[in-house]
Design a protein around this motif. Structure first.
Motif, short mmCIF file in Angstrom:
data_model
loop_
_atom_site.label_atom_id
_atom_site.label_comp_id
_atom_site.label_asym_id
_atom_site.label_seq_id
_atom_site.Cartn_x
_atom_site.Cartn_y
_atom_site.Cartn_z
N GLY A 62 0.81 -1.21 0.00
CA GLY A 62 0.00 0.00 0.00
C GLY A 62 0.85 1.26 0.00
O GLY A 62 1.70 1.44 0.89
N CYS A 63 0.65 2.11 -1.00
CA CYS A 63 1.27 3.44 -1.04
C CYS A 63 0.17 4.43 -0.66
O CYS A 63 -0.73 4.71 -1.47
N PRO A 64 0.17 4.95 0.55
CA PRO A 64 -0.99 5.68 1.09
C PRO A 64 -1.11 7.12 0.61
O PRO A 64 -1.04 8.07 1.39
N LEU A 65 -1.33 7.26 -0.71
CA LEU A 65 -1.63 8.56 -1.29
C LEU A 65 -2.72 8.37 -2.33
O LEU A 65 -2.67 7.40 -3.10
N THR A 66 -3.67 9.30 -2.41
CA THR A 66 -4.70 9.22 -3.44
C THR A 66 -4.14 9.72 -4.77
O THR A 66 -3.08 10.34 -4.83
N ALA A 67 -4.88 9.47 -5.86
CA ALA A 67 -4.48 9.97 -7.17
C ALA A 67 -4.34 11.50 -7.14
O ALA A 67 -3.39 12.06 -7.70
N LYS A 68 -5.28 12.16 -6.50
CA LYS A 68 -5.25 13.62 -6.40
C LYS A 68 -3.99 14.09 -5.67
O LYS A 68 -3.33 15.05 -6.11
N GLN A 69 -3.63 13.42 -4.59
CA GLN A 69 -2.42 13.80 -3.86
C GLN A 69 -1.17 13.57 -4.71
O GLN A 69 -0.23 14.36 -4.67
N MET A 70 -1.16 12.49 -5.48
CA MET A 70 0.01 12.20 -6.31
C MET A 70 0.21 13.26 -7.39
O MET A 70 1.33 13.52 -7.81
N VAL A 71 -0.87 13.86 -7.82
CA VAL A 71 -0.79 14.92 -8.82
C VAL A 71 -0.44 16.26 -8.19
O VAL A 71 0.34 17.04 -8.75
N GLU A 72 -0.97 16.54 -7.00
CA GLU A 72 -0.87 17.88 -6.42
C GLU A 72 0.30 18.07 -5.46
O GLU A 72 0.81 19.18 -5.32
N LEU A 73 0.74 17.02 -4.78
CA LEU A 73 1.85 17.15 -3.84
C LEU A 73 3.17 17.29 -4.61
O LEU A 73 3.25 16.93 -5.78
N PRO A 74 4.21 17.82 -3.99
CA PRO A 74 5.51 17.94 -4.67
C PRO A 74 5.97 16.60 -5.22
O PRO A 74 5.89 15.57 -4.54
N GLU A 75 6.45 16.63 -6.45
CA GLU A 75 6.85 15.38 -7.11
C GLU A 75 7.90 14.62 -6.31
O GLU A 75 7.85 13.38 -6.22
N GLU A 76 8.84 15.33 -5.72
CA GLU A 76 9.91 14.67 -4.97
C GLU A 76 9.34 13.88 -3.79
O GLU A 76 9.76 12.75 -3.52
N PHE A 77 8.35 14.45 -3.11
CA PHE A 77 7.71 13.77 -1.98
C PHE A 77 7.01 12.50 -2.46
O PHE A 77 7.14 11.43 -1.85
#
Length: 361
Positions: A62-77
């Motif tokens: 499990g990678c605990p991030l939603t699709a929206k978070q993967m798009v909006e959070l800093p790419e490095e994170f």
């Protein structure tokens, strides 16, 4: 025993309700904050995969991030979190890890992830393309269509899955329209097809206008804000929705009984497989991207496979051959977690013929 892992993540906050109904009562910002802090973890142990040549076990990570978070959070994170997920797989003993949903899209589509792991990495996109094209062609024939006379549209045509789908589908149809947001890459791909003397080719940034005359639609865009709606499609259209989150609105199936919508890549897994986790599919079946990771493990091909923005057609053909070797099969058609029966397809075909007759088409 061959060993693999596959990285999952929630596509939306609504997916969290599968873990606990209480999630619906927690404000979204709090859930998002908790997901951002949570580390990757083992979801389940996958057992019972057996082909005529090998057996395999694996793990869902499990990678605990939603699709929206993967798009909006800093790419490095986000990249760090995906790499951490891969390291969980590595520690469990997996020799290859598959990147599910948006984990295969962020950054450079898996290349950086592979450089930071000591095990092989694949996006699963090669088998996703192979089964999407196979399923679309089969569904079109069942709807009474002659592929050589069909007008096809690929939405998201310049992405890795979209471009490969275009290259394969263009050999089969009369006319193909390539749709994406940016005209430059569209024109480059169109020129490639024209030089290879395939079908008639057009490019467009206008999605809805392009869909109006389409007999076949393959949609693979990763845009979070795009949905194909009921009024966008002509009677008799066959739509293969490969995207996750879906590109086709549920309203299309509810309101249009003259349009056939299928999901790309629903696969029967050989053996008595138990995923020990419910991701919405019937027993013994998986997404094609998951299946690719299993197939490579069963064949002992612990090598980086489907990575980057451009898929190798030779690898698409190879993974299809390996799937046949290890008894992975198309599991019929599905749409919104429900099987699409032959009877349903016949009803859609009849309704489409009636609608076209009424409108004089």
């Amino acid at each position: 025993m061959e060993k693999f892992a596959f990285i999952l993540h929630p596509l939306s906050l609504q997916d969290m309700e599968h873990l606990s109904p209480l999630m619906r009562y927690i404000p979204n910002p709090i859930i998002e904050a908790c997901l951002k802090m949570k580390k990757p973890f083992k979801v389940s142990h996958i057992t019972g995969i057996k082909s005529p040549y090998a057996e395999a076990e694996g793990w869902f990570i499990g990678c605990p991030l939603t699709a929206k978070q993967m798009v909006e959070l800093p790419e490095e994170f986000v990249m760090d979190r995906i790499i951490e997920s891969g390291k969980v797989a590595q520690e469990l003993g997996a020799k290859i890890v598959g990147l599910g949903a948006f984990t295969s899209i962020v950054g450079d589509a898996g290349i950086t992830v592979a450089k930071n792991l000591d095990i092989a990495v694949t996006s699963g996109n090669s088998y996703t393309v192979a089964t999407a094209i196979q399923g679309t062609k089969q569904a079109a024939r069942m709807m009474g269509k002659d592929l050589k006379e069909c007008r096809a549209v690929v939405v998201g045509a310049t992405g890795s899955i979209g471009a490969a789908s275009v290259r394969l589908l263009a050999k089969e149809v009369k006319h193909i329209t390539l749709v994406a947001r940016h005209m430059g890459p569209l024109e480059e791909l169109a020129q490639e097809l024209i030089e290879q003397n395939h079908c008639d080719v057009a490019v467009s940034q206008d999605i809805r206008t392009s869909l109006q005359e389409a007999d076949i639609v393959i949609t693979v865009t990763s845009a979070l804000d795009f949905l194909i709606e009921p009024g966008d499609l002509k009677p008799g259209a066959v739509v293969c929705d490969v995207a996750r989150p879906r590109n086709v609105s549920r309203e299309v199936s509810l309101q249009r009984n003259d349009v056939l919508v299928i999901e790309g890549g629903v696969i029967n897994v050989p053996g008595d497989v138990d995923f020990h986790f419910n991701f919405g599919f019937p027993p013994h079946t998986s997404y094609a991207c998951m299946a690719e990771t299993m197939i490579l493990a069963l064949d002992g091909r612990y090598e980086n496979f489907s990575l980057g923005r451009s898929l190798d057609i030779n690898k698409i053909n190879l993974i299809s051959q390996l799937a046949d070797k290890h008894n992975f099969k198309m599991a019929g058609f599905r749409n919104f977690e429900r099987a699409v029966s032959t009877q349903h397809i016949e009803e859609v075909k009849h309704n489409a013929q009636h609608a076209l007759a009424v409108h004089g088409c």
